[in-house]
Design an enzyme around this catalytic site. Structure first.
Site, PDB file in Angstrom:
ATOM      1  N   VAL A 415      16.931  -1.540  11.153  1.00 16.73           N
ATOM      2  CA  VAL A 415      16.235  -1.674   9.857  1.00 16.73           C
ATOM      3  C   VAL A 415      17.114  -1.042   8.776  1.00 16.73           C
ATOM      4  CG1 VAL A 415      13.973  -1.767  10.945  1.00 16.73           C
ATOM      5  CG2 VAL A 415      14.885   0.449  10.210  1.00 16.73           C
ATOM      6  N   GLU A 417      19.129   1.183   6.204  1.00 17.61           N
ATOM      7  CA  GLU A 417      19.785   2.481   6.423  1.00 17.61           C
ATOM      8  C   GLU A 417      19.088   3.526   5.545  1.00 17.61           C
ATOM      9  OE1 GLU A 417      21.670   3.089   8.764  1.00 17.61           O
ATOM     10  OE2 GLU A 417      23.374   4.353   8.302  1.00 17.61           O
ATOM     11  N   LYS A 422      13.467   4.490   8.834  1.00 18.95           N
ATOM     12  CA  LYS A 422      13.783   4.625  10.262  1.00 18.95           C
ATOM     13  C   LYS A 422      12.738   5.513  10.943  1.00 18.95           C
ATOM     14  CE  LYS A 422      18.676   3.477  10.196  1.00 18.95           C
ATOM     15  NZ  LYS A 422      18.817   2.072  10.579  1.00 18.95           N
ATOM     16  N   HIS A 465      25.843   1.414  18.355  1.00 19.74           N
ATOM     17  CA  HIS A 465      26.377   0.967  17.059  1.00 19.74           C
ATOM     18  C   HIS A 465      27.239  -0.280  17.224  1.00 19.74           C
ATOM     19  CE1 HIS A 465      29.319   1.764  13.547  1.00 19.74           C
ATOM     20  NE2 HIS A 465      28.263   1.143  13.093  1.00 19.74           N
TER      21      HIS A 465
HETATM   22  P1  NAD Z   1      19.656  -5.752   6.463  1.00 17.58           P
HETATM   23  O1  NAD Z   1      19.144  -5.291   5.177  1.00 17.58           O
HETATM   24  O2  NAD Z   1      20.359  -7.061   6.535  1.00 17.58           O
HETATM   25  O3  NAD Z   1      18.458  -5.840   7.511  1.00 17.58           O
HETATM   26  C1  NAD Z   1      17.463  -4.882   7.640  1.00 17.58           C
HETATM   27  C2  NAD Z   1      16.219  -5.576   8.140  1.00 17.58           C
HETATM   28  O4  NAD Z   1      15.258  -4.584   8.471  1.00 17.58           O
HETATM   29  C3  NAD Z   1      15.567  -6.490   7.112  1.00 17.58           C
HETATM   30  O5  NAD Z   1      15.343  -7.760   7.682  1.00 17.58           O
HETATM   31  C4  NAD Z   1      14.254  -5.804   6.808  1.00 17.58           C
HETATM   32  O6  NAD Z   1      13.208  -6.713   6.475  1.00 17.58           O
HETATM   33  C5  NAD Z   1      13.997  -5.078   8.086  1.00 17.58           C
HETATM   34  N1  NAD Z   1      13.071  -3.956   7.945  1.00 17.58           N
HETATM   35  C6  NAD Z   1      13.052  -3.013   6.996  1.00 17.58           C
HETATM   36  N2  NAD Z   1      12.034  -2.159   7.235  1.00 17.58           N
HETATM   37  C7  NAD Z   1      11.426  -2.569   8.353  1.00 17.58           C
HETATM   38  C8  NAD Z   1      10.321  -2.102   9.093  1.00 17.58           C
HETATM   39  N3  NAD Z   1       9.650  -1.015   8.718  1.00 17.58           N
HETATM   40  N4  NAD Z   1       9.971  -2.763  10.211  1.00 17.58           N
HETATM   41  C9  NAD Z   1      10.643  -3.864  10.584  1.00 17.58           C
HETATM   42  N5  NAD Z   1      11.689  -4.342   9.916  1.00 17.58           N
HETATM   43  C10 NAD Z   1      12.081  -3.718   8.816  1.00 17.58           C
HETATM   44  O7  NAD Z   1      20.565  -4.582   7.010  1.00 17.58           O
HETATM   45  P2  NAD Z   1      21.759  -4.626   8.080  1.00 17.58           P
HETATM   46  O8  NAD Z   1      23.035  -4.803   7.384  1.00 17.58           O
HETATM   47  O9  NAD Z   1      21.378  -5.537   9.163  1.00 17.58           O
HETATM   48  O10 NAD Z   1      21.737  -3.125   8.613  1.00 17.58           O
HETATM   49  C11 NAD Z   1      20.760  -2.688   9.519  1.00 17.58           C
HETATM   50  C12 NAD Z   1      21.225  -1.393  10.171  1.00 17.58           C
HETATM   51  O11 NAD Z   1      22.436  -1.626  10.838  1.00 17.58           O
HETATM   52  C13 NAD Z   1      21.478  -0.245   9.216  1.00 17.58           C
HETATM   53  O12 NAD Z   1      21.097   0.958   9.837  1.00 17.58           O
HETATM   54  C14 NAD Z   1      22.981  -0.291   9.029  1.00 17.58           C
HETATM   55  O13 NAD Z   1      23.523   0.965   8.698  1.00 17.58           O
HETATM   56  C15 NAD Z   1      23.429  -0.692  10.409  1.00 17.58           C
HETATM   57  N6  NAD Z   1      24.731  -1.333  10.491  1.00 17.58           N
HETATM   58  C16 NAD Z   1      25.130  -2.248   9.580  1.00 17.58           C
HETATM   59  C17 NAD Z   1      26.370  -2.839   9.681  1.00 17.58           C
HETATM   60  C18 NAD Z   1      26.804  -3.883   8.703  1.00 17.58           C
HETATM   61  O14 NAD Z   1      27.966  -4.243   8.717  1.00 17.58           O
HETATM   62  N7  NAD Z   1      25.934  -4.391   7.878  1.00 17.58           N
HETATM   63  C19 NAD Z   1      27.220  -2.503  10.753  1.00 17.58           C
HETATM   64  C20 NAD Z   1      26.774  -1.569  11.706  1.00 17.58           C
HETATM   65  C21 NAD Z   1      25.544  -0.995  11.552  1.00 17.58           C
END
Ligand code: NAD
Length: 737
Positions: A415, A417, A422, A465
């Site tokens: 979800v 960051e 979280k 991760h």
């Molecule tokens: P994103 O914004 O694309 O997706 C997040 C999703 O979480 C959204 O679909 C949102 O609707 C959902 N969400 C939010 N609150 C929620 C809840 N309470 N219950 C259920 N769903 C919920 O973000 P992302 O880029 O996919 O990043 C997600 C995680 O992965 C973060 O912690 C980020 O740090 C980590 N991450 C991202 C990357 C990257 O390159 N983008 C790489 C590694 C790790």
């Protein structure tokens, strides 16, 4: 005749069948013993007038993965011993003689006077495919989706040196042969047949029959190149056709490799020189290059990291002993955004049931639609069937209902960051899952131990991760929080294995391992820009240093707003001194004044037009207070800056006890962010030049560019003692977690 690794029978028609089925191994590999037995089989077939020919088949699910690499590593050791005793010339001759034994064995098979056929039931790679190429006839399985043939040696710093390079370049147009050898692609059977590498296809059950029929029908025991009047498929090297291939091939080679890979260079040389010579002379040239490549530091480093260590880690080298293996069936993914959608796809692709949860049905469905898009793309490429698509999609349940997570083996949250979001998700998930279910966070920046404070069972809480794009990136960083227990570690590693990626197990800390290193790389690009280095030069020199993409491109992919957020968070937590003011000013202008977020909004360091190629944003020039004359810039130093700044950070992660197993830093740096693969990884880069030389280089760079290049205490201590990372921290040495 009886053998340990082959069965050998002759049928009523006088056709021999040698079935390779190594005792005590799940896969056939070429070892000195196998070579000995194969030699005996060849001589028997050649000498026995009652035997008309021989089919070589496999008794395993695959044909063979090729040579036992420890055998090749042993040859390197032999050279060192002989060099000390008899000097380099004699040692080289001995290495040449020893390493070409396989070449001569295969050539003997090819010229023994009896026809040989290979029945290729499954994966057949490297030295094993070279064996098949030496056979006069090759038939591949038409009903095995997993079957592949290929010569992937270049990927671990070697090249096909048992006749493969010489034969492939005589079987097809030299341009196609070079492409196949330089890319090291593994080909599906149909593709291989079209390329002329296989003569026929048949269902697995009929392979041997088909091969025998070919011999019965009078299959020739003479290879095409041994027939008088043989003509090269692409004509002579010194011909119009040859000139269309070799000069451009050389240019392409330089563009793709920047001459960093001795094996790739040797492929070009072997093909170019070999095609101008009679076959046996060409084999000798191939062997000579092979012996030299085998001794190159690049081959040594790449074999260690990209073959041995990667395989060990993939098989669970870091798995806590005493925890029974977990066979995962269902996983939950919470957050169906960019990362969650990818995680759901790779999990379902591996056959796991997936419960994909987001805030509402539409968001969850959107995440599932990503799988549909990817698998449809695979169908278009002929890599998946519609039935496979339907089955894959049926394994993913998209829902806003947390209750659907009941009974899963593992939950991964992806979800936003955001600590509060979280924490809320942890509470909601833990309310429905069993006490034993492992909870993993995909956070990229928040320490796992601090997130685990929201959990009622922190020993089941862990970091898993992923890197983006999830479906392409092979690395997963598993992060052990302060209270994470062995069961959670084992579950996470078993999961990564199930989805066929490579895990590294690291301890908790800001940025964990990979992001710490790669952010330094990106920052170096920013700082060079601020210093006045032309942007195109930054990108090109970074690639010449061995990085797959330039730092500015990479930042566009990661997103400039994300780089900005990380910088601000670091400043808030660690103070203004912890960040570089020049970098902050540059990002501030790009993002806050010009709204340039990276590829995602089509505007970053590059412009991304709707149609056509990306190009560097001309406005970058206006952000540079000074502009350096490119001719005055030291390109060698630029390369060093790019690699040293990352390797130094990797050394700091060892000192900080984030990395406890050196193999993981090397594998992680190549798979996670493409650290110059020819070095064998970030720590092998240091070991390769020697810690003393590395520290001296750090001192030089620190004097010119500031304290970010200051060597840490660990490195200084190692330099003083003449130690290497692999020497000081042996994999079997357990360090405190
Ligand atoms: P994103 O914004 O694309 O997706 C997040 C999703 O979480 C959204 O679909 C949102 O609707 C959902 N969400 C939010 N609150 C929620 C809840 N309470 N219950 C259920 N769903 C919920 O973000 P992302 O880029 O996919 O990043 C997600 C995680 O992965 C973060 O912690 C980020 O740090 C980590 N991450 C991202 C990357 C990257 O390159 N983008 C790489 C590694 C790790």
């Amino acid at each position: 005749m009886t053998f340990a690794h082959f069965s050998f029978d002759v049928d009523a028609d006088g056709i021999a069948l040698a079935v390779w089925n190594m005792a005590g191994r799940s896969m056939n590999v070429i070892t000195p013993e196998v070579m000995g037995e194969l030699s005996a089989i060849i001589e028997k077939v050649a000498a026995d007038a009652a035997i008309k020919g021989c089919v070589i088949a496999s008794g395993k699910e695959t044909f063979s993965g090729g040579a036992d690499l420890t055998m090749l590593e042993g040859l390197g050791g032999l050279y060192q011993q002989l060099k000390a005793k008899d000097g380099p010339d004699k040692a080289m001759q001995a290495l040449f003689d020893e390493s070409r034994r396989l070449t001569l064995l295969y050539r003997r098979l090819e010229t023994c006077g009896k026809p040989f056929a290979a029945a290729i039931n499954g994966v057949c790679l490297g030295g094993a495919f070279e064996l098949a190429l030496a056979c006069h006839y090759r038939v591949g399985a038409s009903d095995n989706d997993k079957a592949r043939v290929g010569l992937p040696e270049v990927k671990i710093g070697l090249f096909p040196g048992a006749g493969g390079t010489t034969r492939v370049s005589r079987l097809m147009q030299p341009g196609d042969a070079l492409q196949m050898l330089l890319k090291g692609d593994q080909l599906r059977m149909g593709q291989a047949q079209k390329m002329g590498l296989l003569q026929a296809l048949a269902p697995r059950a009929d392979l041997v029959v088909k091969a025998k029929e070919w011999i019965k029908a009078g299959g020739s025991a003479v290879a095409p190149w041994d027939v008088d009047g043989f003509r090269l498929p692409g004509g002579l090297v010194y011909s119009k056709g040859g000139m269309m291939v070799f000069p451009p091939a050389n240019a392409l080679y330089r563009r793709e490799t920047y001459d960093n890979y001795p094996a790739a260079r040797a492929i070009l040389q072997t093909v170019y020189e070999g095609l101008q010579l009679p076959f046996d002379r060409a084999l000798t040239v191939e062997s000579r290059y092979f012996a030299h490549v085998l001794l190159s530091p690049e081959a040594g480093a790449m074999i260690r990291t990209l073959f041995v260590s990667m395989q060990d880690l993939g098989k669970g080298a870091r798995r806590p002993a005493g925890v029974a293996p977990n066979t995962l069936k269902r996983v939950g993914v919470v957050g169906a955004g960019f990362m969650g959608a990818g995680i759901a796809y790779v999990s379902a692709l591996a056959g796991l049931e997936v419960v994909l949860v987001d805030r509402d049905q539409a968001a969850a469905d959107k995440g599932k639609a990503y799988s549909e898009k990817l698998v449809t793309g695979q169908i278009m490429k002929g890599r998946a069937t519609t039935a496979e698509r339907d089955a894959l999609l049926a394994r993913i349940t998209a829902t806003p209902d947390y209750a659907a997570l009941a009974g899963v083996d593992l939950v991964i949250e992806a979800v936003f960051e955001d600590r509060a979001v979280k924490a809320e998700v942890v509470a909601k998930v833990e309310a429905v899952i069993g006490k034993e279910t492992v909870f993993a966070s995909n956070t990229s920046t928040l320490p796992i131990s601090s997130l685990a404070e929201n959990s009622s069972r922190p020993e089941q809480f862990i970091g898993v991760h992923f890197f983006s794009p999830v479906e392409k990136m092979m690395l997963v960083e598993v992060i052990r929080g302060a209270k994470t227990g062995d069961r959670a570690i084992a579950m996470a590693l078993d999961y990564v294995r199930a989805i066929k990626k490579t895990p590294i197990l690291v301890n908790d800390g800001r940025g964990f391992f990979a992001n710490r290193c790669v952010l330094n790389y990106i920052r170096e690009g920013h700082l060079m820009l601020a210093e006045g280095v032309p942007p195109a030069m930054i990108e090109n020199v970074a690639r010449a240093a061995g990085m797959p993409v330039g730092p500015l491109s990479l930042n566009d992919e990661v997103a400039i707003d994300l780089a900005w957020k990380i910088l601000q968070a670091t400043k808030k937590d660690l103070g203004a001194a912890a960040i570089d003011a020049g970098q902050e000013a540059l990002l501030d202008k790009l993002l806050n004044q010009h709204g340039r977020q990276g590829r995602k909004n089509g505007k970053g360091f590059y412009d991304y037009p709707e149609k056509g190629q990306k190009s560097l944003w001309p406005g970058l020039a206006d952000l540079q207070a000074v502009k350096l004359d490119p001719d005055t810039i030291d390109k060698t130093e630029m390369k060093q800056r790019f690699l040293v700044v990352q390797a130094l950070e990797a050394a700091r992660t060892v000192e900080d006890n984030i990395i406890t197993d050196m193999r993981e830093a090397d594998v992680g740096s190549i798979l996670g962010f493409g650290f110059a693969p020819y070095t064998g990884g970030a720590l092998s880069y240091i070991d390769g030049m020697g810690t003393k030389a590395f520290v001296a280089l750090c001192d030089k760079l620190a004097a010119r560019h500031g304290p970010r290049f200051a060597a840490n205490a660990l490195l200084r201590d190692m330099a003083a003692k003449g130690e290497t990372f692999y020497g000081r921290f042996k994999p079997e040495t357990k360090r405190a977690a």
